[in-house]
Write a protein that holds these residues in place. Structure first.
Motif, short mmCIF file in Angstrom:
data_model
loop_
_atom_site.label_atom_id
_atom_site.label_comp_id
_atom_site.label_asym_id
_atom_site.label_seq_id
_atom_site.Cartn_x
_atom_site.Cartn_y
_atom_site.Cartn_z
N GLY A 1 -0.93 13.98 13.55
CA GLY A 1 -1.17 14.85 12.42
C GLY A 1 -0.14 14.78 11.31
N PHE A 2 0.97 14.10 11.56
CA PHE A 2 2.05 14.13 10.58
C PHE A 2 2.93 12.89 10.72
N ILE A 3 3.70 12.64 9.68
CA ILE A 3 4.84 11.73 9.75
C ILE A 3 6.08 12.56 9.49
N GLU A 4 7.20 12.10 10.01
CA GLU A 4 8.42 12.90 9.91
C GLU A 4 9.62 11.99 9.76
N PHE A 5 10.57 12.42 8.94
CA PHE A 5 11.90 11.83 8.96
C PHE A 5 12.91 12.95 9.05
N THR A 6 14.11 12.61 9.48
CA THR A 6 15.14 13.60 9.74
C THR A 6 16.43 13.13 9.09
N MET B 1 0.84 -1.19 0.00
CA MET B 1 0.00 0.00 0.00
C MET B 1 0.88 1.24 0.00
N SER B 2 0.47 2.27 -0.71
CA SER B 2 1.22 3.52 -0.74
C SER B 2 0.30 4.69 -0.44
N TRP B 3 0.91 5.81 -0.06
CA TRP B 3 0.16 7.00 0.32
C TRP B 3 0.78 8.22 -0.35
N GLU B 4 -0.05 9.10 -0.87
CA GLU B 4 0.39 10.39 -1.39
C GLU B 4 0.31 11.40 -0.25
N VAL B 5 1.43 12.03 0.07
CA VAL B 5 1.48 12.91 1.25
C VAL B 5 2.12 14.25 0.88
N PRO B 6 1.51 15.36 1.29
CA PRO B 6 2.10 16.67 1.00
C PRO B 6 3.12 17.09 2.06
N LEU B 7 4.17 17.75 1.61
CA LEU B 7 5.17 18.29 2.53
C LEU B 7 4.56 19.45 3.31
N ASP C 1 5.82 4.48 0.80
CA ASP C 1 5.54 3.09 0.45
C ASP C 1 6.36 2.16 1.35
N GLU C 2 5.91 0.92 1.47
CA GLU C 2 6.69 -0.17 2.06
C GLU C 2 7.26 0.16 3.44
N ILE C 3 6.44 0.10 4.45
CA ILE C 3 6.88 0.32 5.83
C ILE C 3 7.40 -1.00 6.39
N HIS C 4 8.62 -0.96 6.93
CA HIS C 4 9.27 -2.18 7.41
C HIS C 4 10.01 -1.90 8.72
N GLY C 5 10.57 -2.97 9.29
CA GLY C 5 11.51 -2.81 10.39
C GLY C 5 11.00 -3.30 11.73
N GLU C 6 11.97 -3.70 12.58
CA GLU C 6 11.66 -4.20 13.92
C GLU C 6 12.53 -3.53 14.98
N PHE C 7 12.97 -2.30 14.71
CA PHE C 7 13.78 -1.55 15.66
C PHE C 7 12.84 -0.86 16.64
N THR C 8 12.10 -1.68 17.39
CA THR C 8 10.94 -1.21 18.13
C THR C 8 10.92 -1.80 19.53
N PHE D 1 5.41 15.54 6.76
CA PHE D 1 4.38 15.38 5.75
C PHE D 1 3.05 15.10 6.46
N SER D 2 1.97 15.61 5.90
CA SER D 2 0.66 15.33 6.47
C SER D 2 0.42 13.83 6.48
N ARG D 3 -0.17 13.34 7.55
CA ARG D 3 -0.33 11.89 7.74
C ARG D 3 -1.75 11.46 7.42
N PRO D 4 -1.92 10.58 6.43
CA PRO D 4 -3.24 10.02 6.17
C PRO D 4 -3.73 9.19 7.36
N ARG D 5 -5.03 9.14 7.55
CA ARG D 5 -5.57 8.43 8.70
C ARG D 5 -5.26 6.95 8.69
N ASP D 6 -5.09 6.37 7.51
CA ASP D 6 -4.85 4.93 7.43
C ASP D 6 -3.36 4.58 7.33
N LEU D 7 -2.48 5.55 7.56
CA LEU D 7 -1.05 5.26 7.55
C LEU D 7 -0.63 4.93 8.98
#
Length: 232
Positions: A62-67, A1-7, A91-98, A22-28
């Motif tokens: 309200g948002f997602i962020e990377f740095t 699944m992928s999401w279109e997100v505005p900066l 797209d493609e959310i992965h990882g277990e650094f949690t 980026f604005s975060r869609p409710r289903d992300l």
């Protein structure tokens, strides 16, 4: 699944380091410390692709962020020049650094921009009141380059201990210096036998710290989780 997100916002975090929100869609949905792939528009080539760890927490609705450090690569220059409102594709959310629910004591050892995945976890733990004790060993050249320093220091207290380790400290620095070694771990993580370790940063740093933990300190390999940040 992928999401279109505005900066939505660009935030200066430290010298040469910026967060991109980026604005975060409710289903992300994602877990703290995970990573994702992002496609940004680029004239003549269509799209450019990169992957980043979330520096935001799932609790920040309200948002997602990377740095990232702003380098002279085509992707970083294009990203830094994007006008607010420009759409990207996640797209493609992965990882277990949690941090998992069964983990009651953890230690993050982060080098430079490797702090992003740790910040995601630490913010999540603070926001949810998670029953976990966290020690953060945060290695940088100097305090000026330490992204999220003020926020992390502000969160320190019961449940979180923050230790800055500087290799080229500012004048007057009285804290630990050099690189992460067995002596520093024994001093600042005396209960290391009880903790799960999360190590993140440039590959050479991650490999060196993992070796210190397993060979010099005696941490079980099963108790060490790693996340490499390529290109630094």
């Amino acid at each position: 699944m992928s999401w279109e997100v505005p900066l939505a916002e660009k935030i200066e975090r430290a010298a040469g380091t910026k967060s991109f929100r980026f604005s975060r869609p409710r289903d992300l949905n994602y877990l703290p410390g995970q990573y994702f792939f992002i496609y940004i528009p680029k004239e003549d080539v269509g799209e450019l692709l990169h992957h980043f760890s979330f520096s935001s927490s799932p609790t920040e609705k309200g948002f997602i962020e990377f740095t990232t450090r702003i380098r002279d690569s085509e992707f970083k220059k294009t990203l830094d020049g994007m006008p607010l409102g420009t759409y990207a594709r996640v797209d493609e959310i992965h990882g277990e650094f949690t941090i998992k629910g069964s983990m009651k004591k953890v230690a993050f050892i982060c080098g430079g921009i490797g702090i992003t995945a740790a910040r995601s976890n630490i913010r999540w733990a603070a926001d949810t009141g998670a029953d976990v004790d966290i020690i953060l060993l945060y290695a940088n050249h100097n305090l000026a380059g330490a992204a999220f320093r003020e926020e992390l220091d502000g969160l320190s207290g019961e449940g979180l201990k923050v230790v800055h380790i500087l290799s080229r400290p500012e004048k007057g620095w009285a804290g630990p210096t050099g690189h992460v070694n067995a002596g520093l771990i024994d001093e600042y993580v005396p209960d290391w036998r009880e903790r799960i370790f999360f190590v993140s940063g440039p590959p050479a740093m991650v490999e060196a710290v993992k070796k210190v933990l397993i060979e010099d300190v005696g941490v079980s390999e099963d108790s060490v989780k790693v996340e490499n940040f390529l290109g630094y």
